[in-house]
Scaffold this motif. Structure first.
Motif, PDB file in Angstrom:
ATOM      1  N   ARG A 119       0.736  -1.231  -0.207  1.00 39.02           N
ATOM      2  CA  ARG A 119       0.166   0.066   0.028  1.00 39.02           C
ATOM      3  C   ARG A 119       0.661   1.116   0.109  1.00 39.02           C
ATOM      4  O   ARG A 119       1.612   1.457   1.064  1.00 39.02           O
ATOM      5  N   HIS A 175      -4.989   3.803  -1.081  1.00 41.73           N
ATOM      6  CA  HIS A 175      -6.451   4.244  -0.472  1.00 41.73           C
ATOM      7  C   HIS A 175      -6.123   5.472   0.126  1.00 41.73           C
ATOM      8  O   HIS A 175      -5.420   5.668   1.130  1.00 41.73           O
ATOM      9  N   SER A 214     -11.608   8.816   2.874  1.00 38.48           N
ATOM     10  CA  SER A 214     -12.980   8.426   2.905  1.00 38.48           C
ATOM     11  C   SER A 214     -14.098   9.658   2.725  1.00 38.48           C
ATOM     12  O   SER A 214     -13.498  10.659   2.983  1.00 38.48           O
ATOM     13  N   GLY A 218      -8.221   1.050  -3.894  1.00 36.89           N
ATOM     14  CA  GLY A 218      -8.872   1.390  -2.685  1.00 36.89           C
ATOM     15  C   GLY A 218     -10.359   1.885  -2.863  1.00 36.89           C
ATOM     16  O   GLY A 218     -10.919   1.474  -3.746  1.00 36.89           O
ATOM     17  N   GLU A 247     -11.654  -1.297  -3.371  1.00 38.42           N
ATOM     18  CA  GLU A 247     -12.155  -1.636  -1.816  1.00 38.42           C
ATOM     19  C   GLU A 247     -13.235  -0.519  -1.360  1.00 38.42           C
ATOM     20  O   GLU A 247     -13.105   0.071  -0.402  1.00 38.42           O
TER      21      GLU A 247
END
Ligand code: PLP
Length: 429
Positions: free
Chosen positions: A160, A210, A213, A248, A287
């Motif tokens: 990652r 990632h 959010s 991600g 993801e």
């Protein structure tokens, strides 16, 4: 702050007013509250399926796997909805691995993220035969290689990378900037791949990033893709070919008039960039968590007391920060609407708060509501990072959960009792 009008409820199209009553799919929510009590989480299966379909459309004709980031909502029946639709899972603990397998996940479609995987969790995941470990540091590479070697195996790994782009989201849910604990720094990436390729217990299969959010703009994704593809070029030129590229999760949802791109529209742009740079033939992975479940769920709560005050009026409800921690944790906004509208009644502006003994125990601030004690309300957009973050603070049992599917309502988790909570505890002497 005014409430969204009935026609503009954030949430899935499966949520709608019929007359004065709120329905989710073919179920009247006040009926569910009568049967199962409150607080009660309710999820729409069709809403989850339609959120997933947007990703599936986005990847049509590509080699790809959608890994549901199950920490968003890890209830078994929710996982089952995604497993039966062919999804893989992104897990962050051994406990999540057991849940995913229990719900019917294919082990080869499970990927394991997280900065602190223990040796025991690595062994458990290797035994299960998961598809990939998303390794988040160089020391973790060494430990994973050692554990795999001791089992006579090679662990499939991707690293990652931290692309150092600003996802323009809340600092607590931003993960792709230099100052946070996730991923391997951009400038260390090549060295980390060289090391991974040299370790006997590892097999390099991909790259992962990632960036955060509740991302509501396309720009950060495009920037992150540029940064990641630069690395892919360098890694492939100097170390090894990468079979997959994992972008991600992080796509946002509408909580309060937010307008994130649809998953298929976002991926149209990302795929164009990927193709232009010659990487369109790689196995693509994503993801997503919140964007698959967030607007598929809501939490029903009952008004207990109205408490007028000099500076603030309080609407005290039976759901609290232990059930629905996002407002307390991130000052997050969730729309709150009555299940049954009181036509023509005057509204009062309230802070909607729970019974927990903390000033941080609030669900909504300055909400204009026409409610009376005993009325039921729905806290909307509560499918992600609510029940999965619920706790027993104040010795409150976690809520029950219902999954609606058309006119059918399935109880998928019983309300937690105080006996459930005390199980495993011991008095001394
Ligand atoms: C939490 C998380 C996700 C999912 O994020 P969403 O914002 O819910 O889509 C994906 N990948 C990793 C590594 C995560 O930690």
């Amino acid at each position: 702050m005014t409430q969204p009008s009935a026609s503009a409820l954030p949430g899935s199209p499966q949520l709608a007013r019929r007359g004065s009553e709120l329905w989710l799919e073919g179920c009247r929510l006040s009926d569910l509250a009568k049967v199962h009590g409150t607080p009660l989480f309710v999820y729409s299966k069709a809403a989850m399926r339609s959120a997933l379909a947007a990703y599936q459309r986005g990847f049509a004709g590509r080699q790809s796997t959608i890994h549901y980031a199950m920490k968003a909502n890890s209830s078994l029946a929710v996982l089952q909805v995604f497993a039966s639709a062919g999804c893989g899972f992104d897990i962050v603990s051994g406990g999540e691995l057991t849940r995913a397998l229990t719900a019917g996940a294919e082990p080869g479609k499970i990927i394991f993220s997280g900065v602190g995987k223990t040796r025991a969790e690595m062994r458990q995941a290797l035994q299960a035969g998961i598809g990939c470990f998303n390794v988040e540091s160089e020391p973790e590479l060494e430990v994973l290689s050692e554990v795999a070697q001791s089992m006579g195996l090679r662990a499939p790994v991707s690293i990652r990378v931290n692309p150092n782009v600003d996802a323009k989201t809340h600092p607590y849910i931003s993960t792709g900037l230099k100052g946070n604990k996730f991923g391997v720094a951009h400038e260390r990436t090549l060295a980390a791949y060289r090391r991974a390729a040299s370790l006997p217990g590892l097999k390099v299969v991909g790259i992962d990033c990632h960036i955060g959010s509740q991302i509501t703009e396309t720009g950060p994704y495009l920037d992150a893709m540029d940064r990641v593809l630069e690395l892919v070029e360098a890694i492939e030129a100097q170390v090894t070919r990468l079979a997959h590229i994992d972008f991600g999760g992080g796509l946002g949802i509408n909580y309060k008039g937010d307008t994130p791109p649809e998953a298929d529209a976002l991926w149209q742009q990302l795929l164009a960039k990927l193709d232009a740079r010659g990487f369109g033939d790689r196995h693509l992975m994503v993801e997503p968590g919140r964007s698959l479940v967030g607007n598929a769920g809501l939490c029903i709560t009952e008004v207990q007391y109205l408490k007028p005050g000099e500076q603030k009026n309080f609407c005290i409800v039976d759901a609290a920060m232990n059930d629905l921690p996002r407002p307390a944790m991130y000052e997050a906004f969730h729309a709150i609407v009555p299940l049954t509208e009181r036509e023509g009644a005057d509204t009062t502006v309230y802070d909607v708060v729970g019974p927990v003994c903390e000033s941080g125990d609030w669900l909504g601030r300055d909400r204009a509501l026409a409610v009376q004690p005993g009325d039921l309300m729905a806290v909307l957009s509560a499918g992600a990072y609510c029940m999965s973050m619920a706790s027993n603070y104040n010795t409150r049992g976690r809520p029950a959960e219902v999954l609606v599917d058309g006119e059918q309502a399935h109880l998928i988790r019983e309300r937690e009792t105080v006996e459930d909570q005390m199980r495993g505890e011991r008095l001394v002497g």
